[in-house]
Design a protein around this motif. Structure first.
Motif, PDB file in Angstrom:
ATOM      1  N   UNK A   9       1.046  -1.176  -0.150  1.00 31.49           N
ATOM      2  CA  UNK A   9       0.085   0.066   0.171  1.00 31.49           C
ATOM      3  C   UNK A   9       1.006   1.282   0.061  1.00 31.49           C
ATOM      4  N   UNK A  10       1.741   1.168   0.725  1.00 33.46           N
ATOM      5  CA  UNK A  10       2.972   2.293   0.802  1.00 33.46           C
ATOM      6  C   UNK A  10       3.547   2.428  -0.695  1.00 33.46           C
ATOM      7  N   UNK A  11       3.752   1.507  -1.279  1.00 34.18           N
ATOM      8  CA  UNK A  11       4.578   1.657  -2.746  1.00 34.18           C
ATOM      9  C   UNK A  11       3.402   2.340  -3.752  1.00 34.18           C
ATOM     10  N   UNK A  12       2.096   1.906  -3.689  1.00 30.42           N
ATOM     11  CA  UNK A  12       0.993   2.092  -4.422  1.00 30.42           C
ATOM     12  C   UNK A  12       0.611   3.466  -4.147  1.00 30.42           C
ATOM     13  N   UNK A  13       0.360   3.890  -3.057  1.00 29.43           N
ATOM     14  CA  UNK A  13       0.137   5.261  -2.431  1.00 29.43           C
ATOM     15  C   UNK A  13      -1.497   5.407  -2.118  1.00 29.43           C
ATOM     16  N   UNK A  14      -2.021   4.066  -2.030  1.00 29.17           N
ATOM     17  CA  UNK A  14      -3.294   3.947  -1.180  1.00 29.17           C
ATOM     18  C   UNK A  14      -3.585   2.691  -0.674  1.00 29.17           C
ATOM     19  N   UNK A  15      -4.419   2.718   0.268  1.00 31.25           N
ATOM     20  CA  UNK A  15      -4.763   1.434   1.306  1.00 31.25           C
ATOM     21  C   UNK A  15      -5.616   0.462   0.236  1.00 31.25           C
ATOM     22  N   UNK A  16      -4.939  -0.673   0.383  1.00 32.15           N
ATOM     23  CA  UNK A  16      -5.476  -1.957  -0.429  1.00 32.15           C
ATOM     24  C   UNK A  16      -6.587  -2.631   0.511  1.00 32.15           C
ATOM     25  N   UNK A  17      -6.559  -2.510   1.723  1.00 34.96           N
ATOM     26  CA  UNK A  17      -7.417  -3.484   2.464  1.00 34.96           C
ATOM     27  C   UNK A  17      -8.469  -2.422   3.200  1.00 34.96           C
ATOM     28  N   UNK A  18      -9.089  -1.401   2.449  1.00 37.03           N
ATOM     29  CA  UNK A  18     -10.148  -0.389   3.121  1.00 37.03           C
ATOM     30  C   UNK A  18     -11.276  -1.277   3.237  1.00 37.03           C
ATOM     31  N   UNK A  19     -11.854  -1.732   2.553  1.00 41.26           N
ATOM     32  CA  UNK A  19     -13.116  -2.358   2.645  1.00 41.26           C
ATOM     33  C   UNK A  19     -13.558  -3.568   1.489  1.00 41.26           C
ATOM     34  N   UNK A  20     -14.211  -4.269   2.097  1.00 49.97           N
ATOM     35  CA  UNK A  20     -14.412  -5.779   1.204  1.00 49.97           C
ATOM     36  C   UNK A  20     -15.706  -5.278   0.330  1.00 49.97           C
ATOM     37  N   UNK A  21     -15.127  -5.196  -0.822  1.00 53.08           N
ATOM     38  CA  UNK A  21     -16.277  -4.707  -2.001  1.00 53.08           C
ATOM     39  C   UNK A  21     -17.115  -5.775  -2.188  1.00 53.08           C
ATOM     40  N   UNK A  22     -16.706  -7.029  -2.367  1.00 49.29           N
ATOM     41  CA  UNK A  22     -17.622  -8.140  -2.326  1.00 49.29           C
ATOM     42  C   UNK A  22     -18.779  -8.337  -1.212  1.00 49.29           C
ATOM     43  N   UNK A  23     -18.363  -7.981   0.035  1.00 49.55           N
ATOM     44  CA  UNK A  23     -19.148  -7.902   0.832  1.00 49.55           C
ATOM     45  C   UNK A  23     -20.354  -6.763   0.831  1.00 49.55           C
ATOM     46  N   UNK A  24     -19.482  -5.512   0.609  1.00 51.16           N
ATOM     47  CA  UNK A  24     -20.582  -4.395   0.430  1.00 51.16           C
ATOM     48  C   UNK A  24     -21.293  -4.474  -0.656  1.00 51.16           C
ATOM     49  N   UNK A  25     -21.114  -5.150  -1.870  1.00 52.99           N
ATOM     50  CA  UNK A  25     -21.999  -5.366  -2.939  1.00 52.99           C
ATOM     51  C   UNK A  25     -23.046  -6.327  -2.529  1.00 52.99           C
ATOM     52  N   UNK A  26     -22.794  -7.212  -1.824  1.00 52.99           N
ATOM     53  CA  UNK A  26     -23.631  -8.327  -1.292  1.00 52.99           C
ATOM     54  C   UNK A  26     -24.723  -7.660  -0.551  1.00 52.99           C
ATOM     55  N   UNK A  27     -24.324  -6.742   0.488  1.00 61.95           N
ATOM     56  CA  UNK A  27     -25.373  -6.204   1.275  1.00 61.95           C
ATOM     57  C   UNK A  27     -26.243  -5.327   0.464  1.00 61.95           C
ATOM     58  N   UNK A  28     -25.722  -4.379  -0.475  1.00 68.07           N
ATOM     59  CA  UNK A  28     -26.311  -3.567  -1.403  1.00 68.07           C
ATOM     60  C   UNK A  28     -27.363  -4.117  -2.113  1.00 68.07           C
ATOM     61  N   UNK A  29     -26.900  -5.319  -2.818  1.00 68.79           N
ATOM     62  CA  UNK A  29     -27.848  -6.189  -3.401  1.00 68.79           C
ATOM     63  C   UNK A  29     -29.003  -6.827  -2.646  1.00 68.79           C
ATOM     64  N   UNK A  30     -28.741  -7.200  -1.471  1.00 63.25           N
ATOM     65  CA  UNK A  30     -29.682  -7.830  -0.376  1.00 63.25           C
ATOM     66  C   UNK A  30     -30.759  -6.865  -0.109  1.00 63.25           C
ATOM     67  N   UNK A  31     -30.054  -5.342   0.037  1.00 64.15           N
ATOM     68  CA  UNK A  31     -31.145  -4.300   0.299  1.00 64.15           C
ATOM     69  C   UNK A  31     -32.197  -4.067  -0.694  1.00 64.15           C
ATOM     70  N   UNK A  32     -31.447  -4.254  -2.146  1.00 62.57           N
ATOM     71  CA  UNK A  32     -32.552  -3.910  -3.020  1.00 62.57           C
ATOM     72  C   UNK A  32     -33.270  -5.058  -3.324  1.00 62.57           C
ATOM     73  N   UNK A  33     -33.064  -6.205  -2.916  1.00 65.27           N
ATOM     74  CA  UNK A  33     -33.822  -7.363  -3.193  1.00 65.27           C
ATOM     75  C   UNK A  33     -34.959  -7.231  -2.305  1.00 65.27           C
ATOM     76  N   UNK A  34     -34.697  -6.841  -0.959  1.00 71.84           N
ATOM     77  CA  UNK A  34     -35.682  -6.563   0.106  1.00 71.84           C
ATOM     78  C   UNK A  34     -36.576  -5.789  -0.279  1.00 71.84           C
ATOM     79  N   UNK A  35     -36.275  -4.663  -0.841  1.00 65.08           N
ATOM     80  CA  UNK A  35     -36.950  -3.551  -1.121  1.00 65.08           C
ATOM     81  C   UNK A  35     -38.001  -3.910  -2.277  1.00 65.08           C
ATOM     82  N   UNK A  36     -37.459  -4.859  -3.348  1.00 62.97           N
ATOM     83  CA  UNK A  36     -38.239  -5.106  -4.349  1.00 62.97           C
ATOM     84  C   UNK A  36     -39.411  -6.296  -3.932  1.00 62.97           C
TER      85      UNK A  36
END
Length: 143
Positions: A9-36
């Motif tokens: 991360x220091x070499x690239x200039x940004x943090x690679x371990x910020x958030x779990x993108x797969x987990x966030x997408x799963x929660x977002x799609x779950x919310x959309x499915x519940x709303x539908x």
């Protein structure tokens, strides 16, 4: 106090371990499915209640029952104007309050004139009560 930083991360200039993108997408799609699903359920309920016929009206429901007085106002502006009109009529007309005792109601302008001419009535004596006041009224009424 320092926090250890990943060398990649220091070499690239940004943090690679910020958030779990797969987990966030799963929660977002779950919310959309519940709303539908919720919106679909509401639409089904609305269509069901619209298609269900109303129960027949009973004889008790058809009869109009008028409650005893005092009733709630149906038109506050109209009733308020009527109350004001009645009060103005009461203030601007002559009428007997107690004819036997010789007590009458007179219009306000006339009462003001009489009060200016005769002055404020003297206080009633504690022992006489109403009889003294009646005598004072009869004395003032005589021209």
């Amino acid at each position: 106090m320092s926090v250890p930083v990943d060398p990649r991360s220091k070499d690239d200039g940004f943090e690679h371990h910020d958030a779990n993108v797969k987990g966030l997408l799963a929660v977002g799609f779950g919310l959309l499915a519940t709303l539908a699903v919720s919106l679909t359920a509401v639409a089904v309920l609305i269509s069901y209640y619209d298609s269900t016929p109303e129960p027949p009206v009973t004889a008790l429901e058809r009869d109009r029952i008028i409650p005893p007085a005092p009733r709630l106002e149906t038109s506050s502006r109209g009733n308020g104007q009527q109350v004001i009109r009645e009060a103005e009529q009461r203030l601007n007309r002559y009428a007997w309050i107690d004819r036997e005792a010789g007590v009458a109601r007179i219009p306000l302008p006339r009462a003001r004139i009489l009060l200016l001419e005769r002055g404020w009535p003297s206080p009633v004596e504690a022992s006489g009560g109403r009889d003294v006041r009646l005598q004072q009224t009869k004395q003032r009424a005589q021209p």
